[in-house]
Scaffold this motif. Structure first.
Motif, PDB file in Angstrom:
ATOM      1  N   UNK A  99      66.053  99.728  62.278  1.00 27.48           N
ATOM      2  CA  UNK A  99      67.370  99.153  61.654  1.00 27.48           C
ATOM      3  C   UNK A  99      68.428  99.860  62.836  1.00 27.48           C
ATOM      4  N   UNK A 106      74.886 101.862  56.998  1.00 28.40           N
ATOM      5  CA  UNK A 106      75.117 100.817  56.065  1.00 28.40           C
ATOM      6  C   UNK A 106      74.313 101.172  54.924  1.00 28.40           C
ATOM      7  N   UNK A 107      73.116 101.779  54.994  1.00 27.22           N
ATOM      8  CA  UNK A 107      72.052 101.993  53.942  1.00 27.22           C
ATOM      9  C   UNK A 107      72.659 103.133  53.226  1.00 27.22           C
TER      10      UNK A 107
ATOM     11  N   UNK B 167      74.205  93.268  53.380  1.00 27.40           N
ATOM     12  CA  UNK B 167      74.004  94.800  52.923  1.00 27.40           C
ATOM     13  C   UNK B 167      72.506  94.278  52.243  1.00 27.40           C
ATOM     14  N   UNK B 170      69.828  94.332  54.899  1.00 26.68           N
ATOM     15  CA  UNK B 170      69.464  95.687  55.601  1.00 26.68           C
ATOM     16  C   UNK B 170      68.904  96.553  54.524  1.00 26.68           C
ATOM     17  N   UNK B 171      69.334  96.406  53.312  1.00 23.10           N
ATOM     18  CA  UNK B 171      68.614  97.389  52.342  1.00 23.10           C
ATOM     19  C   UNK B 171      67.131  96.840  52.184  1.00 23.10           C
ATOM     20  N   UNK B 173      65.243  95.435  54.359  1.00 23.25           N
ATOM     21  CA  UNK B 173      64.579  96.044  55.623  1.00 23.25           C
ATOM     22  C   UNK B 173      64.376  97.566  55.637  1.00 23.25           C
TER      23      UNK B 173
END
Lengths: 239, 615
Positions: A99, A106-107, B167, B170-171, B173
């Protein structure tokens, strides 16, 4: 306080944790006040990381209590502990290597807490200018120091009231360690409470108020860093 | 020229549905680490439901596409239900147990589909407005194929946007890379897992639904597609969605053109492509080397010790009972016990690579069935005597395992397991499709032992001698330096590597040894039954073996024997009932939910103390 509840931000009492049949923590007890910076000093294998994992709920303690803001959290899963305002920066950094920096942040993003401005990527880039230039790069391509900064920034995105850092200075060049110390002091000024584990005493002395010496899974000695007894330190922590 | 263009386009359109299934599988595996065997069943259900919806919806310009979408949504919902009510309870159970739960779902869906939709193959409806063909330089291609060619890249684009720009993506991944850290950063992964399951199942259902006008729906779709999907995931690279598309296109084209070269079995070509890709890029075309898992290391397997004196005594008593049995048992019982012994040997060989070797094979039936077919073919075409056959069949199976094993040991863990399943399915399809030589579905008949061994009691003693001998030899291997090295390879690849041990060679060798003994069991099986059918090589046979080993417990050497006895008895009892697959599947699921730490494991640890020598 006159109330049965106390006023500690984090209150760990008689924690016993195991890996399989092997007991790692023996009645681990420690307390952190709001705004304090406290360090666990101890050798490899003393139980510092297990203490942190037990506080976060990654390792389930077999007995004992962990209270954060007067709420019992020892049986909560990690995401709920984090949601209460306890951020965790693990020892091996664990940047999401596939990432980008922005995606890593963002996580970690969580809603703002009352009475504090929320951390945003832009505010964090002011604190960690190195990361700003590389915001679209993958986490896996960063140097060790940059990864350490990124994990701290990522945890701050959750707007924690307290952060737990596991050996942040390990494996970093001295100049990066200086930057890290400066960063932690800035965070202290922002009223973030900090609990860290360290083996680097001079680094701890620069940022911390108080120390617990950890030996064989339990706290053996407690003192402010200014008054830390050298004999005690030699006995329990020197290599 | 037109012909080649049309073949290319046909390949591309086949690739679309393959891609949908494979990327759903890959997404689910990435986040949850669950190898969802039921993914192929979801694909099959997608096709059946699409047929049902399109049939029932009022005719109109869009009813076809609405039917397809509804079917995909329904399958997504089924996936969600499976996740919420079953898999969510099992995330902390060992991987193999979760696999069994999903295989239980395969069996249940198989029987339910037969019951609901009938055993007849269904011909799919045509899409309105797309039912004619386009002329390309004199060759024709259905318009619907062109629509399929367009759909897949659109979905690829949509998934890419979803995974990189939202989002949620992304989470997903982040969780794929490090679940524990994602958890510690405040992400509640419960809903994340459920939503990924929904999306993955939705894609499988969509894959099944969109291929309806081309391929229809039948009850063999589930296991056929799952093997192909595994190949695509392995060839494309684990977790890479573009890789899955690329691999799907390659496999699709291969099928389109391969049919011109090898009309019997295009799967042979699939095997060759997979082989070439794995030699050049072990992690697949677009895959990256797996980051080491951060999850807590699995509990160490209990140490295997040489037999104690008490255990040896127990073994001797057991042996005496076996020798005395023909005096009391009737012929039917003797045949059943011989069968148990053969399965025990096959299980022991599977246990040998699974337990000490740490390599889980989803395709062990390839070697059992392989040995059986080698034996049957030799007797059928060369009229070799039983003695020579029983000597040569295991050796030939060993050669087969040598070839397959070389590829498998290039990978590890679940990927290795996926590969073994893909190879087993390829072996099965060769046997099944190459009817001229193997008899296809009709099998090979009339293969009997030599005259001196044709008496059931004598054959019983012969089989017992070979099986017990084989089991003892395999057991002996575990306590040789080779066995120690093998266990070291399982426990820490890194450390073994750094002290100069060639890990892959040891694993390869173990794989081949296991193949030889499974082949011996298979060879004996042919002479016991007098016939052989492709079923003995099918995926469900592989899972029977796995189930026997798990039933008996992976940590004990007696496990395979106890497991095969229990399973053969259970199978013999319930297979006479209607809908028995449904019952067997439910038993799998109940056992896994009730004993997530292993069935015999929990009983075994209690029994263990009686067999320990007094200190």
């Amino acid at each position: 306080m006159t109330d049965q509840k106390n006023n500690y931000l984090l209150d760990v009492t008689d924690l016993n944790s195991f890996y399989g049949k092997a007991q790692i923590l023996f009645d681990m007890t420690l307390r952190i006040n709001r705004g304090e910076v406290v360090v666990l000093l101890g050798r490899n294998g003393a139980g510092k990381t297990t203490t942190f994992k037990s506080i976060m709920g990654i390792v389930k303690p077999r007995s004992g209590k962990v209270r954060f803001k007067n709420k019992e959290i020892q049986s909560l899963p990690p995401f709920k502990t984090c949601g209460l305002g306890l951020g965790y920066v693990p020892e091996d950094r664990r940047v999401f290597s596939r990432l980008t920096i922005l995606e890593n942040l963002e996580v970690g993003r969580q809603p703002a807490r009352q009475g504090r401005p929320a951390w945003t990527a832009e505010r964090l880039f002011e604190l960690f200018p190195n990361l700003a230039e590389r915001r679209h790069q993958n986490g896996g391509n960063l140097s060790g120091g940059e990864q350490q900064m990124l994990t701290i920034a990522r945890t701050l995105m959750g707007n924690p009231e307290m952060i737990i850092l596991d050996e942040p200075s390990e494996g970093l060049a001295p100049v990066i360690v200086d930057q890290l110390a400066a960063t932690l002091l800035k965070l202290k000024n922002e009223k973030v409470s900090i609990l860290l584990a360290e083996q680097n005493l001079s680094f701890a002395k620069r940022v911390c108020d108080r120390a617990y010496l950890v030996y064989q899974g339990t706290v053996c000695h407690e003192s402010t860093l200014a008054e830390l007894d050298n004999d005690q330190y030699e006995k329990y922590c020197s290599l | 020229m037109g012909f080649y263009i049309v073949q290319t386009l046909t390949g591309l359109s086949d690739a679309s549905s393959l891609f949908l299934v494979a990327c759903g599988l890959s997404l689910i595996f990435g986040v949850s680490r669950i190898v969802n065997m039921a993914h192929g069943s979801f694909y099959m259900v997608g096709a059946y439901l699409a047929y049902f919806f399109i049939d029932k919806l009022p005719q109109g310009p869009f009813h076809f596409w609405i039917g397809i979408l509804l079917s995909a949504l329904a399958v997504g919902l089924i996936g969600m239900i499976v996740e919420v009510f079953l898999l969510r309870r099992l995330y902390h159970a060992p991987e193999l147990f979760i696999l069994f739960a999903t295989f239980g779902i395969v069996l249940i869906i198989q029987d339910l589909s037969r019951w609901l939709f009938g055993a007849e193959d269904i011909l799919g409806q045509q899409a309105p407005g797309l039912s004619s063909s386009i002329n390309i330089m004199g060759s024709y291609i259905p318009q619907y194929d062109i629509a399929l060619i367009i759909i897949a890249p659109l979905i690829l684009l949509g998934l890419w946007l979803l995974l990189t720009k939202t989002r949620w993506g992304i989470l997903v991944r982040a969780a794929t890379e490090d679940r524990e850290m994602t958890d510690a950063l405040g992400v509640n992964q419960t809903w994340l897992f459920t939503s990924v399951f929904f999306l993955g199942s939705f894609l499988a259902g969509l894959g099944g639904a969109v291929q309806l006008p081309k391929g229809g729906a039948d009850l063999l779709m589930d296991l056929n597609i799952i093997a192909t999907a595994f190949v695509i995931v392995v060839v494309g690279g684990m977790g890479s969605i573009p890789g899955a598309y690329l691999a799907a296109v390659i496999i699709g084209e291969l099928n389109a053109f391969g049919i011109l070269v090898f009309p019997q079995s295009t799967l042979v070509l699939m095997f060759l492509v997979m082989a070439v890709v794995l030699i050049i890029r072990p992690y697949g075309l677009l895959g990256k080397e797996e980051a080491p898992e951060h999850d807590n290391a699995p509990a160490p397997e209990s140490i295997i010790r040489p037999a104690s004196r008490r255990l040896k005594t127990a073994g001797a008593v057991f042996l005496a009972v076996i020798l005395a049995l023909p005096a009391v048992a009737n012929t039917f019982q003797l045949v059943l016990i011989t069968e148990i012994a053969l399965f025990a040997l096959a299980c022991m060989s599977l246990y040998f690579i699974m337990g000490p070797g740490g390599m889980v094979s989803f395709g062990h039936a390839a070697y059992f069935g392989g040995g059986a077919y080698f034996a049957a073919l030799m007797v059928h075409y060369l009229h070799t005597p039983m003695e020579l056959t029983l000597f040569l069949a295991p050796l030939l199976t060993g050669c087969l395992a040598l070839i397959i094993g070389w590829f498998c040991v290039q990978l590890s863990g679940v990927y290795l397991a996926m590969l073994t399943l893909a190879f087993a399915q390829i072996c099965w399809s060769i046997v099944f499709q190459w009817g001229a030589v193997t008899g296809g579905d009709d099998g090979l008949l009339s293969i009997w032992p030599s005259a001196w061994a044709s008496n059931k009691i004598i054959f019983y003693y012969l089989a017992m001698t070979l099986c017990i001998g084989g089991i003892l030899i395999l057991r002996h291997f575990i306590f040789t330096p080779f066995g120690y090295t093998l266990r070291a390879c399982r426990d820490s690849a890194l450390r073994v590597d750094s002290i100069g041990i060639n890990l892959k060679r040891h694993q390869w060798f173990a794989f081949s040894i296991a193949g030889i003994f499974a082949g011996l069991a298979g060879g004996l099986y042919v002479f016991l039954k007098g016939s052989i059918f492709p079923d003995e090589m099918a995926i469900s046979r592989s899972f029977d073996f796995l189930f026997m080993v798990l039933l008996g417990g992976v940590n004990s050497l007696f496990g395979p024997i106890a497991g095969s006895a229990a399973f053969t008895w259970l199978h013999d009892t319930i297979s006479r009932i209607n809908l028995w697959q449904l019952i067997l599947g439910s038993i799998f699921i109940v056992l896994v939910v009730a004993f997530p730490q292993g069935i015999a494991g929990s009983i075994g640890s209690r029994l263990n103390k009686y067999f320990r020598d007094p200190a």
